[in-house]
Each structure stands twice: as C-alpha cells, then as structure tokens.
Design a protein around this motif. Structure first.
Motif, PDB file in Angstrom:
ATOM      1  N   ARG A  42       0.871  -1.216   0.009  1.00 10.04           N
ATOM      2  CA  ARG A  42      -0.175  -0.103  -0.081  1.00 10.04           C
ATOM      3  C   ARG A  42       0.797   1.247  -0.047  1.00 10.04           C
ATOM      4  O   ARG A  42       1.952   1.381   0.890  1.00 10.04           O
ATOM      5  N   THR A  43       0.402   2.188  -0.806  1.00  9.37           N
ATOM      6  CA  THR A  43       1.217   3.429  -1.058  1.00  9.37           C
ATOM      7  C   THR A  43       0.379   4.654  -0.741  1.00  9.37           C
ATOM      8  O   THR A  43      -0.787   4.462  -1.326  1.00  9.37           O
ATOM      9  N   GLU A  44       0.500   5.665  -0.138  1.00 13.33           N
ATOM     10  CA  GLU A  44      -0.226   6.880  -0.082  1.00 13.33           C
ATOM     11  C   GLU A  44       0.518   7.974  -0.737  1.00 13.33           C
ATOM     12  O   GLU A  44       1.518   8.143  -0.337  1.00 13.33           O
ATOM     13  N   VAL A  45      -0.118   8.714  -1.784  1.00 18.26           N
ATOM     14  CA  VAL A  45       0.493   9.880  -2.206  1.00 18.26           C
ATOM     15  C   VAL A  45      -0.415  11.146  -2.088  1.00 18.26           C
ATOM     16  O   VAL A  45      -1.596  10.963  -2.093  1.00 18.26           O
ATOM     17  N   VAL A  46       0.137  12.439  -1.415  1.00 22.41           N
ATOM     18  CA  VAL A  46      -0.580  13.681  -1.213  1.00 22.41           C
ATOM     19  C   VAL A  46       0.322  14.636  -1.835  1.00 22.41           C
ATOM     20  O   VAL A  46       1.634  14.784  -1.710  1.00 22.41           O
ATOM     21  N   GLY A  47      -0.498  15.703  -2.012  1.00 18.66           N
ATOM     22  CA  GLY A  47       0.173  16.900  -2.649  1.00 18.66           C
ATOM     23  C   GLY A  47      -0.804  17.884  -2.505  1.00 18.66           C
ATOM     24  O   GLY A  47      -2.131  17.968  -2.066  1.00 18.66           O
ATOM     25  N   SER A  48      -0.305  19.356  -2.667  1.00 14.50           N
ATOM     26  CA  SER A  48      -1.306  20.299  -2.397  1.00 14.50           C
ATOM     27  C   SER A  48      -0.668  21.580  -3.441  1.00 14.50           C
ATOM     28  O   SER A  48       0.329  21.528  -3.900  1.00 14.50           O
ATOM     29  N   GLU A  49      -1.452  22.458  -3.574  1.00 13.92           N
ATOM     30  CA  GLU A  49      -1.424  23.622  -4.363  1.00 13.92           C
ATOM     31  C   GLU A  49      -1.831  24.781  -3.440  1.00 13.92           C
ATOM     32  O   GLU A  49      -2.896  25.056  -3.496  1.00 13.92           O
ATOM     33  N   PRO A  50      -0.797  25.696  -3.094  1.00 13.57           N
ATOM     34  CA  PRO A  50      -1.078  26.612  -2.125  1.00 13.57           C
ATOM     35  C   PRO A  50      -1.807  27.989  -3.095  1.00 13.57           C
ATOM     36  O   PRO A  50      -2.479  28.795  -2.612  1.00 13.57           O
ATOM     37  N   ALA A  51      -1.418  28.125  -4.530  1.00 11.59           N
ATOM     38  CA  ALA A  51      -2.044  29.079  -5.373  1.00 11.59           C
ATOM     39  C   ALA A  51      -3.394  28.941  -5.466  1.00 11.59           C
ATOM     40  O   ALA A  51      -3.872  27.531  -5.561  1.00 11.59           O
ATOM     41  N   LYS A  52      -4.195  29.595  -6.142  1.00  8.32           N
ATOM     42  CA  LYS A  52      -5.655  29.312  -6.411  1.00  8.32           C
ATOM     43  C   LYS A  52      -5.803  28.438  -7.450  1.00  8.32           C
ATOM     44  O   LYS A  52      -5.157  28.576  -8.476  1.00  8.32           O
ATOM     45  N   THR A  53      -6.746  27.490  -7.253  1.00 11.42           N
ATOM     46  CA  THR A  53      -6.719  26.475  -8.262  1.00 11.42           C
ATOM     47  C   THR A  53      -8.229  25.843  -8.096  1.00 11.42           C
ATOM     48  O   THR A  53      -9.046  26.572  -7.305  1.00 11.42           O
ATOM     49  N   THR A  54      -8.600  24.871  -8.388  1.00 14.67           N
ATOM     50  CA  THR A  54     -10.175  24.517  -8.623  1.00 14.67           C
ATOM     51  C   THR A  54     -10.120  23.026  -8.097  1.00 14.67           C
ATOM     52  O   THR A  54      -9.072  22.287  -8.089  1.00 14.67           O
ATOM     53  N   ASN A  55     -11.324  22.616  -7.728  1.00 14.58           N
ATOM     54  CA  ASN A  55     -11.765  21.204  -6.991  1.00 14.58           C
ATOM     55  C   ASN A  55     -11.281  20.278  -8.297  1.00 14.58           C
ATOM     56  O   ASN A  55     -10.964  19.239  -8.083  1.00 14.58           O
ATOM     57  N   VAL A  56     -11.957  20.529  -9.282  1.00 13.44           N
ATOM     58  CA  VAL A  56     -11.748  19.632 -10.537  1.00 13.44           C
ATOM     59  C   VAL A  56     -10.199  19.420 -10.780  1.00 13.44           C
ATOM     60  O   VAL A  56      -9.756  18.351 -11.064  1.00 13.44           O
ATOM     61  N   ARG A  57      -9.430  20.541 -10.779  1.00 12.23           N
ATOM     62  CA  ARG A  57      -7.740  20.269 -10.914  1.00 12.23           C
ATOM     63  C   ARG A  57      -7.283  19.488 -10.136  1.00 12.23           C
ATOM     64  O   ARG A  57      -6.412  18.586 -10.260  1.00 12.23           O
ATOM     65  N   MET A  80      -3.989  26.104   2.385  1.00 13.23           N
ATOM     66  CA  MET A  80      -4.583  27.358   2.921  1.00 13.23           C
ATOM     67  C   MET A  80      -3.796  27.938   3.734  1.00 13.23           C
ATOM     68  O   MET A  80      -3.327  29.049   3.808  1.00 13.23           O
ATOM     69  N   ARG A  81      -3.364  27.122   4.825  1.00 13.84           N
ATOM     70  CA  ARG A  81      -2.287  27.766   5.891  1.00 13.84           C
ATOM     71  C   ARG A  81      -1.012  28.385   5.274  1.00 13.84           C
ATOM     72  O   ARG A  81      -0.530  29.494   5.556  1.00 13.84           O
ATOM     73  N   GLN A  82      -0.377  27.757   4.270  1.00 20.89           N
ATOM     74  CA  GLN A  82       0.629  27.967   3.387  1.00 20.89           C
ATOM     75  C   GLN A  82       0.051  29.366   2.689  1.00 20.89           C
ATOM     76  O   GLN A  82       1.017  30.462   2.777  1.00 20.89           O
ATOM     77  N   ALA A  83      -1.031  29.372   2.251  1.00 17.60           N
ATOM     78  CA  ALA A  83      -1.375  30.577   1.327  1.00 17.60           C
ATOM     79  C   ALA A  83      -1.474  31.809   2.251  1.00 17.60           C
ATOM     80  O   ALA A  83      -0.999  32.951   1.894  1.00 17.60           O
ATOM     81  N   GLN A  84      -2.195  31.565   3.544  1.00 17.96           N
ATOM     82  CA  GLN A  84      -2.058  32.600   4.569  1.00 17.96           C
ATOM     83  C   GLN A  84      -1.000  33.341   4.942  1.00 17.96           C
ATOM     84  O   GLN A  84      -0.774  34.290   5.319  1.00 17.96           O
ATOM     85  N   ALA A  85      -0.164  32.363   4.897  1.00 20.43           N
ATOM     86  CA  ALA A  85       1.253  32.669   5.751  1.00 20.43           C
ATOM     87  C   ALA A  85       2.246  33.561   4.659  1.00 20.43           C
ATOM     88  O   ALA A  85       3.024  34.062   5.085  1.00 20.43           O
ATOM     89  N   GLY A  86       1.931  33.085   3.420  1.00 13.72           N
ATOM     90  CA  GLY A  86       2.737  33.570   2.381  1.00 13.72           C
ATOM     91  C   GLY A  86       2.654  34.660   1.965  1.00 13.72           C
ATOM     92  O   GLY A  86       3.574  35.743   1.625  1.00 13.72           O
TER      93      GLY A  86
END
Length: 167
Positions: free
Chosen positions: A45-60, A161-167
């Motif tokens: 089993r493998t988990e992969v997770v990522g994020s985008e602090p810039a404005k993006t959309t749910n579909v993306r 979201m926390r990264q975007a608010q801190a940035g």
C-alpha cells in the motif's frame, strides 16, 4: 458488486483518489492510495498526497489526485489498474470523452477548448499502454476507501490554505 475489485484471484493495482479546495476556487490538495492486491489480499500500500497553495479548482485537484497516483505506480508489468474517483468529470473524461478530444485537437464536441488540457494530456500520457479502467464512486456515501482519500485531500487543502495565508 464489482468484478474487478471482488475478483477472488489475480494481481491488480487498486487506486482511490480525490481532490479538494478550500474554498473552491482556492488553495487545494489531492490524495491517492495505491494498493497492490492479489485476490483479496493486500500485498502493498502506498499513499501519495500533494497540495497547491495558489488558487486552483476542485476539478484540477481531482485530476491531480489521479495524476499523482499514476505517477507513483510501479513500472508497467501488465498488472491491471483500476482507478476509483468520486468526480464524474474525471471518470467520464477518461472513459467517454478523451479519444474524441484528442481526435479534435483538444476541443469538445461543441468545438470549444477542453478545460484543463494540460492535465488531460498528462493523464493521456500516463495511461498510454497501460491496462487502466476508470470507475466512479459516489462521494460522501460511506465508501471507506473514498472517505479515506477525501480526508487526506482535505487535510492537504487545509495545509495549502495555511501556506497561502502565511505566504
């Protein structure tokens, strides 16, 4: 009952993926689990997770979850892959629309540009030559695998979201 996931024997990769934005559009996160199965036994089993602090959309982010999972798959040895997602745009796009978009130069049947062509093109490349099936699951309906990746994606979106608010 799903013949693919309920198969009593045979090796296969089972992927569950999801994406989230807080708010939509806004910073987002995605997640996927990849399970190598032999019959009903989980081999790895493998988990992969990522994020985008810039404005993006749910579909993306939904598409990014699928892309992240496909990128993390082991080298193709012919093992079939089933991808489960709760976004009908992703499952229908891969099952029904992709070949037409490619044939029309990334335009819809109404001759409009396909939304998110960069991600669709990457999905097309990542699935070329692999035995990948796409399955839609109803979100927030109690499927434990979908609920798990939903929680992971929402945690990644909250971090973004926390990264975007801190940035």
């Amino acid at each position: 009952m799903n013949a693919f996931t309920d198969a009593p024997s045979g090796r296969r990769l089972v992927v569950h993926c999801d994406g989230a934005c807080v708010p939509n559009p806004g910073p987002g996160g995605w997640a996927a689990t990849i399970k190598l199965m032999d019959g009903d036994q989980e081999i790895s089993r493998t988990e992969v997770v990522g994020s985008e602090p810039a404005k993006t959309t749910n579909v993306r982010m939904e598409m990014s979850g699928a892309i992240g999972a496909l990128r993390a798959l082991p080298e193709d040895d012919g093992t079939p892959v089933a991808v489960f997602c709760d976004n009908q745009m992703v499952s229908r796009g891969m099952n029904e629309w992709l070949s037409g978009w490619i044939a029309r130069g990334w335009r819809t049947a109404a001759n409009k540009p396909v939304a998110n062509p960069d991600l669709w093109q990457e999905l097309a490349v990542l699935t070329t030559g692999r035995a990948v099936t796409w399955h839609w699951v109803k979100g927030h309906a109690g499927d434990p695998h979908n609920e798990e990746v939903d929680a992971l994606a929402n945690a990644a979106a909250a971090k973004a979201m926390r990264q975007a608010q801190a940035g």
